[in-house]
Write a protein that holds these residues in place. Structure first.
Motif, PDB file in Angstrom:
ATOM      1  N   PHE A 127       0.831  -1.125   0.038  1.00 55.40           N
ATOM      2  CA  PHE A 127      -0.081  -0.194  -0.081  1.00 55.40           C
ATOM      3  C   PHE A 127       0.865   1.261   0.008  1.00 55.40           C
ATOM      4  CE2 PHE A 127      -2.835  -3.104   1.502  1.00 55.40           C
ATOM      5  CZ  PHE A 127      -4.042  -2.940   0.983  1.00 55.40           C
ATOM      6  N   ILE A 128       2.057   1.146   0.363  1.00 53.16           N
ATOM      7  CA  ILE A 128       2.801   2.391   0.348  1.00 53.16           C
ATOM      8  C   ILE A 128       3.921   2.345  -0.840  1.00 53.16           C
ATOM      9  CG2 ILE A 128       4.709   3.872   1.495  1.00 53.16           C
ATOM     10  CD1 ILE A 128       3.373   3.125   4.266  1.00 53.16           C
ATOM     11  N   GLY A 129       4.242   0.964  -1.197  1.00 52.00           N
ATOM     12  CA  GLY A 129       5.283   0.940  -2.232  1.00 52.00           C
ATOM     13  C   GLY A 129       6.423   1.477  -2.145  1.00 52.00           C
ATOM     14  N   GLU A 130       6.966   2.518  -3.052  1.00 52.54           N
ATOM     15  CA  GLU A 130       8.227   2.979  -3.221  1.00 52.54           C
ATOM     16  C   GLU A 130       8.389   3.683  -1.884  1.00 52.54           C
ATOM     17  OE1 GLU A 130      10.848   5.564  -6.229  1.00 52.54           O
ATOM     18  OE2 GLU A 130       8.799   5.551  -6.595  1.00 52.54           O
ATOM     19  N   VAL A 187      -4.327   5.156   2.851  1.00 51.04           N
ATOM     20  CA  VAL A 187      -2.901   5.078   3.072  1.00 51.04           C
ATOM     21  C   VAL A 187      -2.104   4.936   1.709  1.00 51.04           C
ATOM     22  CG1 VAL A 187      -0.796   3.442   3.550  1.00 51.04           C
ATOM     23  CG2 VAL A 187      -2.777   3.887   5.200  1.00 51.04           C
ATOM     24  N   LYS A 188      -2.775   4.006   0.595  1.00 50.28           N
ATOM     25  CA  LYS A 188      -2.499   4.263  -0.759  1.00 50.28           C
ATOM     26  C   LYS A 188      -2.848   5.394  -1.703  1.00 50.28           C
ATOM     27  CE  LYS A 188      -1.595   0.880  -4.854  1.00 50.28           C
ATOM     28  NZ  LYS A 188      -2.230  -0.271  -5.333  1.00 50.28           N
ATOM     29  N   PHE A 189      -2.151   6.581  -1.390  1.00 46.79           N
ATOM     30  CA  PHE A 189      -2.274   7.788  -2.019  1.00 46.79           C
ATOM     31  C   PHE A 189      -1.384   8.566  -2.594  1.00 46.79           C
ATOM     32  CE2 PHE A 189      -1.403   8.267   2.281  1.00 46.79           C
ATOM     33  CZ  PHE A 189      -0.396   9.456   2.496  1.00 46.79           C
ATOM     34  N   LYS A 190      -1.620   9.433  -3.292  1.00 44.47           N
ATOM     35  CA  LYS A 190      -0.317  10.019  -4.111  1.00 44.47           C
ATOM     36  C   LYS A 190       0.626  10.849  -2.621  1.00 44.47           C
ATOM     37  CE  LYS A 190       0.569  14.187  -6.730  1.00 44.47           C
ATOM     38  NZ  LYS A 190       0.149  15.289  -7.768  1.00 44.47           N
ATOM     39  N   GLN A 191       1.780  10.100  -3.183  1.00 45.62           N
ATOM     40  CA  GLN A 191       2.907  10.493  -2.076  1.00 45.62           C
ATOM     41  C   GLN A 191       3.736  12.038  -2.740  1.00 45.62           C
ATOM     42  OE1 GLN A 191       4.823   7.421   0.367  1.00 45.62           O
ATOM     43  NE2 GLN A 191       4.246   6.263  -1.576  1.00 45.62           N
ATOM     44  N   TYR A 192       4.024  12.760  -2.093  1.00 46.05           N
ATOM     45  CA  TYR A 192       4.523  13.940  -2.593  1.00 46.05           C
ATOM     46  C   TYR A 192       5.939  13.908  -2.424  1.00 46.05           C
ATOM     47  CZ  TYR A 192      -0.166  15.591  -2.108  1.00 46.05           C
ATOM     48  OH  TYR A 192      -1.651  15.946  -2.436  1.00 46.05           O
ATOM     49  N   PRO A 212      12.088   5.964   1.944  1.00 44.02           N
ATOM     50  CA  PRO A 212      11.191   6.925   2.792  1.00 44.02           C
ATOM     51  C   PRO A 212      11.718   8.252   3.042  1.00 44.02           C
ATOM     52  CG  PRO A 212      13.106   5.375   4.116  1.00 44.02           C
ATOM     53  CD  PRO A 212      12.947   5.285   2.762  1.00 44.02           C
ATOM     54  N   ASN A 213      12.937   8.503   2.395  1.00 43.45           N
ATOM     55  CA  ASN A 213      13.282   9.915   2.517  1.00 43.45           C
ATOM     56  C   ASN A 213      12.890  10.853   1.021  1.00 43.45           C
ATOM     57  OD1 ASN A 213      14.734  12.022   4.322  1.00 43.45           O
ATOM     58  ND2 ASN A 213      16.011  12.285   2.412  1.00 43.45           N
ATOM     59  N   ALA A 214      12.329  10.056   0.242  1.00 45.53           N
ATOM     60  CA  ALA A 214      12.164  10.756  -1.175  1.00 45.53           C
ATOM     61  C   ALA A 214      10.702  11.365  -1.023  1.00 45.53           C
ATOM     62  CB  ALA A 214      11.962   9.682  -2.266  1.00 45.53           C
ATOM     63  N   PHE A 215       9.777  11.019  -0.157  1.00 45.22           N
ATOM     64  CA  PHE A 215       8.406  11.396  -0.207  1.00 45.22           C
ATOM     65  C   PHE A 215       7.987  12.008   1.389  1.00 45.22           C
ATOM     66  CE2 PHE A 215       8.975   7.617  -3.047  1.00 45.22           C
ATOM     67  CZ  PHE A 215       8.462   8.457  -4.328  1.00 45.22           C
ATOM     68  N   VAL A 216       7.016  12.697   1.336  1.00 49.37           N
ATOM     69  CA  VAL A 216       6.412  13.071   2.542  1.00 49.37           C
ATOM     70  C   VAL A 216       4.936  12.729   2.582  1.00 49.37           C
ATOM     71  CG1 VAL A 216       7.820  15.200   2.747  1.00 49.37           C
ATOM     72  CG2 VAL A 216       5.638  15.467   1.556  1.00 49.37           C
ATOM     73  N   TYR A 217       4.277  12.599   3.858  1.00 48.52           N
ATOM     74  CA  TYR A 217       2.842  12.217   3.847  1.00 48.52           C
ATOM     75  C   TYR A 217       1.921  13.090   3.321  1.00 48.52           C
ATOM     76  CZ  TYR A 217       4.634   8.704   7.116  1.00 48.52           C
ATOM     77  OH  TYR A 217       5.634   7.722   7.736  1.00 48.52           O
TER      78      TYR A 217
END
Length: 737
Positions: free
Chosen positions: A22-25, A420-425, A30-35
């Protein structure tokens, strides 16, 4: 012992598999995206990163300069930020704050599932069902969607499941270490977020008391005592680091963010809410108990009265968790807002203004009890010493139990898919993005060390419930990122419980040019401040006055930077008065004598459900032109909210012609905790009467200096016995020139 470790590794592994789906990449990078991007999440990231890079101890100094705030009073993940600040010299930590925190979240979800699984095993739930049940409990928990909402400091189910484990262990007469383990977990996460301290700690205190009342076992008092000691320790730490501020006694949110029947049964996070395309509502009441849990509860209740479905022993297995359920129910009573009188009787209770969160223990208690009930029923239903017909009935009931588990799993799937599985910024707080910002700032023709602080425009002040300003995205975004890059603190503040005086002072710096800036006495006049302007927003006259007195040092696409010499705004703007009198003026000097703004008295207005009419005036003879209606209202720290100013125009027949309605909480003209409401309005050619009133009086208020003037007039008022003060167009505290 080996089987316990194996079960724990299986639970942890499955947790990461679910997160990977559900979170994938985001899981392995983990440092590439924010919630979340902007809003509450942006301020949480900002607080956390700034303190990790530049902070000291438990004081947060990135906002509310020069006063600051206790880090425990903010959502800055105090425990994590404090620890990371000790390793700030390590380049990996410097460049991966976001990734470290995200990875810690994922690990804690696995630990939460392990605690839940071990607690279920203490209740003799089968290995397979304990693993499945633990994962279902964690991944349907109301805290999961807090990641998407940006409140990731709350997204730690591990505190609650650790409490379940400690309670179940005490019931099994275990040694003291599970209680001490829970105490350590509560201490860490209680410092990290004060809500988790009160929610989990308060719940476990109640569990121990209820269990002791039932069994008289002192072991449960030890459980309660451990929780109480941790709560007291963190409270003492918070009070010891707290900055002295006149915070609101009664905070907004206690009743308005209460738990609701909808929030428990079919919120937008639930299966019904998702499949039914239910519109999103306030997130605070959301605590989906889950269809499977609700069905189990209904079946137990039904069986008690009709002796159907569950036998007595199965009913007893549900009752064995009564302390868990009753203590959670007591927490829910607070969450429901039923104790609204607490807001008046014990104002400190409203400091926890997101009262709906107090329903979270009810989810964990009901979920845990449901899994234990299902396990007991399955074990009893599988006995071989049953006749054929009875066996058929048991097989049908076992099938229904299987459907409940599938329903629970299905609801988890839908929940995770949509929450949870949504567009990660993209992470804009990482080294690459911040390096590009640093390069932009390199073009500034001044050394960054020359500045003492940042002030963002339009004014960014929140979340004091007396002040309501829109917070433009580009203002907030560039102000916080420039602060992170330069280590400059902000005069502005977005703090959950910001004091009234501090909010007033930060706002007053951008008040009308005729209002003297009292905050300047607290700043170093020899060092300029940096103005960060979010472009393409309408500015007030006071905000534009600051820009006009500053030197532009950088202009980018979405923002601009200015250097403001504080000495240039020491004196208010020049003015000249004509001899015209106001169309209407009332100073209230003959009335209430307690602390007026200007003169000898002010008007005291009592709390009322009805609006308070200040003036009803015939205006047939008034020139039909533009007028300004202005009045000053005192901003105290007793209770949330400010009144609204209403202006009505009527014709000869009493028909309403026009209406203006102004939120005084949005006013940026501030003086000594007084707010000026100023509304401009064209007097209609058909108007024969006007009415001016104050509405939404949720408490007592003081008002002073009520004036109506034609916009073409400039009106000065001096008073005997008051030296070096003058009112010009109802802007008070002008130095008499």
């Amino acid at each position: 012992m080996k089987s316990k470790w194996l079960e724990s590794f299986i639970v942890l592994g499955v947790t990461y598999v679910i997160l990977a789906i559900f979170i994938g990449e985001g899981l392995w990078r983990p440092n590439a995206f924010v919630y979340a991007f902007g809003g509450d999440a942006a301020i949480i990231y900002y607080n956390m990163i700034f303190h990790s890079w530049y902070g000291q101890g438990l004081q947060l100094h990135n906002m509310n300069y020069p006063l600051g705030e206790s880090i425990l009073m903010t959502d800055a993940q105090a425990s994590i930020s404090f620890i990371l600040s000790k390793f700030r010299k390590a380049s990996f930590v410097q460049n991966n704050i976001v990734g470290i925190v995200h990875s810690f979240h994922y690990l804690c979800l696995g630990l939460a599932a392990i605690f839940a699984q071990r607690a279920l095993r203490k209740k003799e739930v089968t290995v397979l069902l304990s693993i499945i049940g633990a994962l279902l409990i964690v991944f349907l928990s109301p805290q999961i969607f807090r990641l998407r909402a940006g409140h990731f400091g709350l997204a730690y189910p591990v505190v609650f499941t650790a409490g379940l484990y400690a309670w179940a262990s005490v019931q099994k007469k275990a040694k003291i270490y599970p209680v001490l383990l829970f105490g350590a977990v509560l201490l860490f996460f209680g410092v990290n977020n004060i809500y988790l301290l009160i929610l989990a700690g308060g719940w476990v205190i109640l569990i121990g008391i209820v269990e002791w009342y039932k069994t008289k076992s002192r072991s449960f008092l030890l459980l309660s005592a451990t929780s109480f000691i941790v709560v007291a320790m963190v409270y003492g730490l918070m009070k010891g680091t707290e900055v002295e501020m006149d915070r609101l006694d009664i905070q907004w949110g206690y009743y308005f963010n209460r738990s609701t029947f909808e929030g428990l049964t079919y919120p937008f996070t639930s299966l019904i809410g998702t499949l039914g395309a239910k519109a999103k509502t306030n997130i605070e009441p959301v605590c989906n108990l889950g269809l499977a849990n609700l069905i189990c509860l209904l079946l137990v209740v039904f069986s008690v009265f009709r002796k159907r479905f569950f036998n007595r022993s199965s009913q007893f297995s549900f009752r064995a968790n009564a302390a868990l359920l009753w203590s959670a129910f007591l927490m829910w009573i607070y969450a429901s807002g039923s104790l609204k009188f607490l807001a008046e009787a014990i104002p400190a209770a409203t400091m926890f203004k997101a009262s709906g969160r107090f329903a979270w223990p009810l989810y964990y208690a009901l979920s845990f009890a449901s899994i234990v009930l299902i396990s007991d029923f399955l074990k009893k239903g599988s006995k071989k010493n049953i006749n054929k017909s009875k066996g058929k009935r048991n097989w049908s009931k076992t099938g229904l139990i299987g459907l409940l588990i599938l329903l629970w799993a299905g609801e988890c799937f839908v929940y995770l898919k949509h929450q949870v599985k949504f567009k990660q910024y993209e992470n804009h707080y990482g080294p690459i993005k911040l390096e590009s910002l640093k390069k932009e700032l390199d073009s500034i023709p001044h050394a960054l060390d020359d500045f003492q602080a940042i002030y963002s425009l339009p004014v960014m002040v929140a979340w004091n419930d007396k002040f309501r300003y829109p917070s433009p995205w580009n203002t907030e975004y560039y102000s916080t990122r420039i602060s992170m890059v330069t280590a400059l603190p902000m005069l502005n503040a977005k703090l959950s419980r910001l004091g009234v005086t501090q909010a007033s002072a930060a706002t007053q710096l951008a008040s009308h040019p005729w209002i003297k800036k009292e905050m300047l006495h607290e700043l170093d006049l020899s060092k300029p401040i940096m103005l960060v302007l979010g472009k393409d927003h309408e500015l007030t006259e006071g905000e534009q006055w600051l820009i006009d007195h500053a030197e532009q040092i950088l202009s980018a696409k979405a923002y601009a930077l200015y250097k403001l010499d504080l000495k240039s705004i020491l004196k208010p703007s020049d003015y000249s008065c004509n001899t015209t009198e106001a169309s209407f003026y009332r100073d209230f000097d003959a009335l209430h004598k307690e602390d007026p703004l200007f003169g000898q008295g002010c008007l005291f207005i009592e709390k009322s459900k009805e609006k308070h009419v200040l003036l009803q005036q015939e205006v047939s003879s008034w020139p039909k032109e533009n007028y300004e209606y202005s009045v000053w209202v005192h901003t105290d720290h007793k209770k949330y909210g400010m009144p609204w100013m209403e202006i009505l125009q009527f014709d000869n027949n009493g028909n309403q012609l026009d209406r203006a309605y102004f939120d005084i909480a949005s006013s940026k003209d501030v003086l000594k905790n007084w707010r000026r409401a100023g509304v401009e309005m064209q007097l209609s050619s058909k108007a024969s009467r006007i009415e001016v009133a104050l509405d939404r009086l949720n408490q007592d208020f003081k008002i002073d200096e009520f004036m109506i003037r034609a916009l073409r007039d400039t009106i000065c008022i001096k008073k005997e016995g008051i030296v070096n003060k003058i009112s010009i167009n109802n802007y008070i505290q002008i130095e008499d020139q």
